[in-house]
Design a protein around this motif. Structure first.
Motif, PDB file in Angstrom:
ATOM      1  N   TRP A 168       8.883  -5.733   1.331  1.00 29.76           N
ATOM      2  CA  TRP A 168       8.031  -5.056   0.353  1.00 29.76           C
ATOM      3  C   TRP A 168       6.646  -5.699   0.288  1.00 29.76           C
ATOM      4  O   TRP A 168       5.631  -5.010   0.183  1.00 29.76           O
ATOM      5  CB  TRP A 168       8.692  -5.088  -1.016  1.00 29.76           C
ATOM      6  CG  TRP A 168       7.975  -4.300  -2.070  1.00 29.76           C
ATOM      7  CD1 TRP A 168       7.026  -4.745  -2.940  1.00 29.76           C
ATOM      8  CD2 TRP A 168       8.128  -2.901  -2.339  1.00 29.76           C
ATOM      9  NE1 TRP A 168       6.589  -3.742  -3.751  1.00 29.76           N
ATOM     10  CE2 TRP A 168       7.242  -2.588  -3.413  1.00 29.76           C
ATOM     11  CE3 TRP A 168       8.931  -1.890  -1.806  1.00 29.76           C
ATOM     12  CZ2 TRP A 168       7.141  -1.302  -3.942  1.00 29.76           C
ATOM     13  CZ3 TRP A 168       8.838  -0.623  -2.328  1.00 29.76           C
ATOM     14  CH2 TRP A 168       7.953  -0.331  -3.384  1.00 29.76           C
ATOM     15  N   MET A 169       6.617  -7.024   0.380  1.00 29.71           N
ATOM     16  CA  MET A 169       5.355  -7.742   0.242  1.00 29.71           C
ATOM     17  C   MET A 169       4.551  -7.779   1.536  1.00 29.71           C
ATOM     18  O   MET A 169       3.319  -7.746   1.510  1.00 29.71           O
ATOM     19  CB  MET A 169       5.632  -9.177  -0.235  1.00 29.71           C
ATOM     20  CG  MET A 169       6.210  -9.246  -1.644  1.00 29.71           C
ATOM     21  SD  MET A 169       6.619 -10.936  -2.160  1.00 29.71           S
ATOM     22  CE  MET A 169       4.981 -11.696  -2.180  1.00 29.71           C
ATOM     23  N   TRP A 170       5.235  -7.857   2.673  1.00 31.71           N
ATOM     24  CA  TRP A 170       4.536  -7.934   3.959  1.00 31.71           C
ATOM     25  C   TRP A 170       5.124  -6.902   4.925  1.00 31.71           C
ATOM     26  O   TRP A 170       5.739  -7.257   5.944  1.00 31.71           O
ATOM     27  CB  TRP A 170       4.660  -9.338   4.547  1.00 31.71           C
ATOM     28  CG  TRP A 170       4.080 -10.389   3.653  1.00 31.71           C
ATOM     29  CD1 TRP A 170       2.767 -10.597   3.383  1.00 31.71           C
ATOM     30  CD2 TRP A 170       4.803 -11.385   2.915  1.00 31.71           C
ATOM     31  NE1 TRP A 170       2.615 -11.655   2.514  1.00 31.71           N
ATOM     32  CE2 TRP A 170       3.851 -12.166   2.206  1.00 31.71           C
ATOM     33  CE3 TRP A 170       6.160 -11.706   2.780  1.00 31.71           C
ATOM     34  CZ2 TRP A 170       4.221 -13.223   1.389  1.00 31.71           C
ATOM     35  CZ3 TRP A 170       6.526 -12.756   1.960  1.00 31.71           C
ATOM     36  CH2 TRP A 170       5.563 -13.505   1.289  1.00 31.71           C
ATOM     37  N   PRO A 171       4.951  -5.634   4.628  1.00 31.87           N
ATOM     38  CA  PRO A 171       5.603  -4.581   5.434  1.00 31.87           C
ATOM     39  C   PRO A 171       5.133  -4.515   6.878  1.00 31.87           C
ATOM     40  O   PRO A 171       5.887  -4.082   7.753  1.00 31.87           O
ATOM     41  CB  PRO A 171       5.240  -3.293   4.678  1.00 31.87           C
ATOM     42  CG  PRO A 171       3.974  -3.631   3.935  1.00 31.87           C
ATOM     43  CD  PRO A 171       4.121  -5.068   3.544  1.00 31.87           C
ATOM     44  N   ASP A 172       3.909  -4.917   7.151  1.00 30.20           N
ATOM     45  CA  ASP A 172       3.360  -4.795   8.503  1.00 30.20           C
ATOM     46  C   ASP A 172       3.540  -6.053   9.351  1.00 30.20           C
ATOM     47  O   ASP A 172       3.054  -6.111  10.478  1.00 30.20           O
ATOM     48  CB  ASP A 172       1.877  -4.428   8.432  1.00 30.20           C
ATOM     49  CG  ASP A 172       1.658  -3.042   7.835  1.00 30.20           C
ATOM     50  OD1 ASP A 172       2.462  -2.138   8.151  1.00 30.20           O
ATOM     51  OD2 ASP A 172       0.708  -2.869   7.050  1.00 30.20           O
ATOM     52  N   GLN A 173       4.222  -7.044   8.798  1.00 33.40           N
ATOM     53  CA  GLN A 173       4.537  -8.243   9.578  1.00 33.40           C
ATOM     54  C   GLN A 173       5.452  -7.869  10.746  1.00 33.40           C
ATOM     55  O   GLN A 173       6.436  -7.157  10.569  1.00 33.40           O
ATOM     56  CB  GLN A 173       5.225  -9.277   8.690  1.00 33.40           C
ATOM     57  CG  GLN A 173       5.714 -10.517   9.408  1.00 33.40           C
ATOM     58  CD  GLN A 173       4.569 -11.425   9.791  1.00 33.40           C
ATOM     59  OE1 GLN A 173       3.668 -11.639   9.011  1.00 33.40           O
ATOM     60  NE2 GLN A 173       4.614 -11.947  11.005  1.00 33.40           N
ATOM     61  N   GLN A 174       5.136  -8.334  11.936  1.00 34.09           N
ATOM     62  CA  GLN A 174       5.946  -8.008  13.101  1.00 34.09           C
ATOM     63  C   GLN A 174       6.900  -9.143  13.438  1.00 34.09           C
ATOM     64  O   GLN A 174       6.554 -10.317  13.336  1.00 34.09           O
ATOM     65  CB  GLN A 174       5.061  -7.712  14.313  1.00 34.09           C
ATOM     66  CG  GLN A 174       4.434  -6.331  14.308  1.00 34.09           C
ATOM     67  CD  GLN A 174       3.864  -5.963  15.662  1.00 34.09           C
ATOM     68  OE1 GLN A 174       3.659  -6.810  16.521  1.00 34.09           O
ATOM     69  NE2 GLN A 174       3.594  -4.682  15.861  1.00 34.09           N
TER      70      GLN A 174
END
Length: 219
Positions: A135-141
């Motif tokens: 939720w906080m870092w959705p685009d982290q790969q």
């Protein structure tokens, strides 16, 4: 979350530093003892309603140190590393007190689940940690299977879908105890992000209706 800010201002000194590391080290120790020394330790630490009925109150805390019965050392180490990465990222972002509250909320949820269905585990608690991270870092790969780059939000959606299917299935079969335990397992996530999640769902519905009305207007 103004309520947690007020609590932090008043009780922030009671946050437990390195809580995630303490839990994971405990799980590693229990896994080693269970696998190589004494298998009887594992059931003694589990959170069970029958155990609590016999006043084995240590189970209210010891269950957080019960690891999954993963016999493959590589996969167990990978699991521990993943939760170390997620948990410490949240702990750094929130601070010790907020993370402690989040973890305690999950423990309370697991205990309530135990009282309802007879056993409680940390599966929902760890899932709630991952949901918070997504939720906080959705685009982290991350590298799925070590070579497929995938954004965390997509794994979060899949995990959330599986959780929702389990919940719907429990409700369809009128297994209300299991359904409640699934909800209680995410106590921390719902406590911290429930309001945001509700507003996001509401906004998505409103946006969908607007797009539908706009498309229908020009047909």
């Amino acid at each position: 979350m103004k309520w947690i800010d007020r609590l932090n201002a008043r009780f922030g000194r009671y946050g437990i530093p390195n809580l995630m590391n303490i839990v994971l080290i405990g799980q590693v120790v229990v896994w080693i003892i269970t696998m190589f020394v004494n298998r009887n330790l594992y059931p003694m630490l589990m959170l069970t309603r029958s155990g609590l009925a016999h006043l084995e109150l240590w189970r209210l805390v010891s269950f957080i140190f019960v690891p999954t019965l993963q016999t493959n050392l590589f996969y167990f180490a990978l699991e521990i590393y993943f939760y170390w990465w997620v948990g410490n990222a949240l702990e750094r972002a929130w601070g010790d007190f907020r993370f402690t509250v989040y973890w305690l909320a999950g423990m309370v949820g697991a205990i309530l689940s135990c009282l309802i269905v007879g056993v409680g585990t940390t599966s929902g608690l760890f899932l709630s940690l991952f949901f918070a991270y997504a939720w906080m870092w959705p685009d982290q790969q991350i590298l799925l299977f070590f070579f497929i780059p995938v954004k965390v939000k997509w794994i979060g959606w899949v995990s959330g879908g599986i959780w929702l299917l389990d919940l719907v299935q429990a409700l369809l079969y009128r297994n209300y105890g299991t359904a409640l335990s699934l909800v209680f397992g995410l106590a921390g996530f719902l406590l911290f992000f429930g309001g945001e999640l509700w507003r996001w769902c509401r906004d998505q519905v409103v946006s969908y209706k607007r797009r539908r009305d706009w498309n229908n207007k020009w047909k």
